[in-house]
Design an enzyme around this catalytic site. Structure first.
Site, PDB file in Angstrom:
ATOM      1  N   ILE A  66       4.055  18.095  19.630  1.00  0.00           N
ATOM      2  CA  ILE A  66       4.825  18.987  20.483  1.00  0.00           C
ATOM      3  C   ILE A  66       4.445  20.443  20.237  1.00  0.00           C
ATOM      4  O   ILE A  66       4.229  20.870  19.104  1.00  0.00           O
ATOM      5  CB  ILE A  66       6.346  18.782  20.278  1.00  0.00           C
ATOM      6  N   GLY A 122       4.588  14.226  18.045  1.00  0.00           N
ATOM      7  CA  GLY A 122       4.787  13.690  19.385  1.00  0.00           C
ATOM      8  C   GLY A 122       3.651  12.791  19.839  1.00  0.00           C
ATOM      9  O   GLY A 122       3.846  11.940  20.716  1.00  0.00           O
ATOM     10  N   ASP A 125       4.724   9.345  18.973  1.00  0.00           N
ATOM     11  CA  ASP A 125       5.663   8.887  20.012  1.00  0.00           C
ATOM     12  C   ASP A 125       4.905   8.387  21.234  1.00  0.00           C
ATOM     13  O   ASP A 125       5.251   7.350  21.823  1.00  0.00           O
ATOM     14  CB  ASP A 125       6.583  10.034  20.446  1.00  0.00           C
ATOM     15  N   GLU A 145       7.670  15.294  12.003  1.00  0.00           N
ATOM     16  CA  GLU A 145       8.954  15.934  12.303  1.00  0.00           C
ATOM     17  C   GLU A 145       9.753  16.296  11.056  1.00  0.00           C
ATOM     18  O   GLU A 145      10.444  17.314  11.027  1.00  0.00           O
ATOM     19  CB  GLU A 145       9.781  15.011  13.210  1.00  0.00           C
ATOM     20  N   ASP A 153      12.649  12.097  17.647  1.00  0.00           N
ATOM     21  CA  ASP A 153      13.675  11.657  18.601  1.00  0.00           C
ATOM     22  C   ASP A 153      13.138  11.223  19.952  1.00  0.00           C
ATOM     23  O   ASP A 153      13.892  11.097  20.913  1.00  0.00           O
ATOM     24  CB  ASP A 153      14.706  12.786  18.810  1.00  0.00           C
TER      25      ASP A 153
END
Length: 271
Positions: A66, A122, A125, A145, A153
């Site tokens: 991210i 990310g 993810d 994270e 999340d």
């Protein structure tokens, strides 16, 4: 085809190649990229000519995760005079980001992630939503994270334990340590390791071409069944596949495959 700000999408021989395209930022996932990913995989899902997709990164690595500037701007984006509404706004932002990546799972076509260099935060993810993952020998992975004081999340903590097991997921989530390509293969995060980024792209495209030559209707059904079985009991899965095949089995693809087998020729399938 939609236009994209942060990625490219090319289609050739029934194979879509989606490439994260912010190489100057190591493909850091800004807001435009999250939304572009969803748009790209919606397009892939809806386009009959596309039978399989490859997801890869431009430049030195797959993604740095991210974009931190995006993270820093979230507060202003969700702020409201009412504290409850601020928190509701934040929840909706998180749910929307989750949905952008879930678009890979919703896509009826198989998605093959090809990772070289860094795959951070990310990026984990993202690749957890793909059907299969492959990497080059220079690839490395980290659930980052925890090092910026937050809980991952957007899907890693929900999907990764199903891929590599709970114990190793906990270790990686709690420590943020790096996993190299060899360990990624050992823990079954990736299916195969290729010697170089060039070999990775060639090898993954060969796998994608093999999939693209199969019955599109059957491939879509297989993806649906495997994803469903992950979250349901064996009995539920058996019941669903019986219902699916009751509806889909007697297809033109079945006839084409049987005729090709008898004539020892390559079957030709409708998109």
């Amino acid at each position: 085809m939609p236009s994209f700000e942060s990625l490219t999408l090319n289609v050739e021989d029934h194979i879509a190649t989606v490439r994260l395209n912010r190489p100057e930022k190591l493909n850091a996932m800004n807001l435009a990229m999250w939304h572009d990913i969803r748009s790209a995989f919606q397009y892939i899902d809806e386009t009959p000519d596309i039978r399989v997709a490859i997801l890869e990164g431009e430049g030195k690595g797959f993604t740095a995760g991210i974009d931190l500037q995006m993270m820093m701007g979230v507060g202003a984006q969700v702020r409201d005079d009412c504290d409850g509404r601020t928190r509701e706004n934040l929840r909706r932002v998180i749910l929307d980001l989750q949905d952008t990546l879930t678009s890979l799972e919703r896509c009826r076509k198989p998605v093959l992630a090809a990772v070289h260099g860094a795959c951070v935060g990310g990026g984990i993810d993202l690749i957890c939503c793909a059907d299969m993952r492959y990497c080059s020998s220079d690839a490395w992975f980290t659930i980052k994270e925890i090092d910026i004081g937050m809980v991952a999340d957007v899907g890693t903590l929900q999907r990764l334990p199903r891929l590599i097991g709970e114990g190793i997921t906990r270790e990686l989530a709690y420590t943020a340590r790096k996993v190299d390509a060899a360990e990624a293969k050992d823990i079954r995060l990736v299916n195969r390791v290729f010697e170089s980024p060039e070999a990775l792209r060639a090898g993954v495209r060969e796998i994608a071409a093999t999939i693209a030559a199969k019955s599109p209707l059957s491939i879509r059904g297989a993806k649906e069944m495997i994803t469903y079985a992950r979250d349901h009991s064996i009995a539920d899965g058996l019941n669903y596949v019986a219902t699916w095949n009751a509806a889909m089995l007697m297809s033109a693809d079945l006839q084409a495959a049987m005729m090709a087998a008898m004539s020892k020729s390559a079957p030709q399938f409708k998109d």
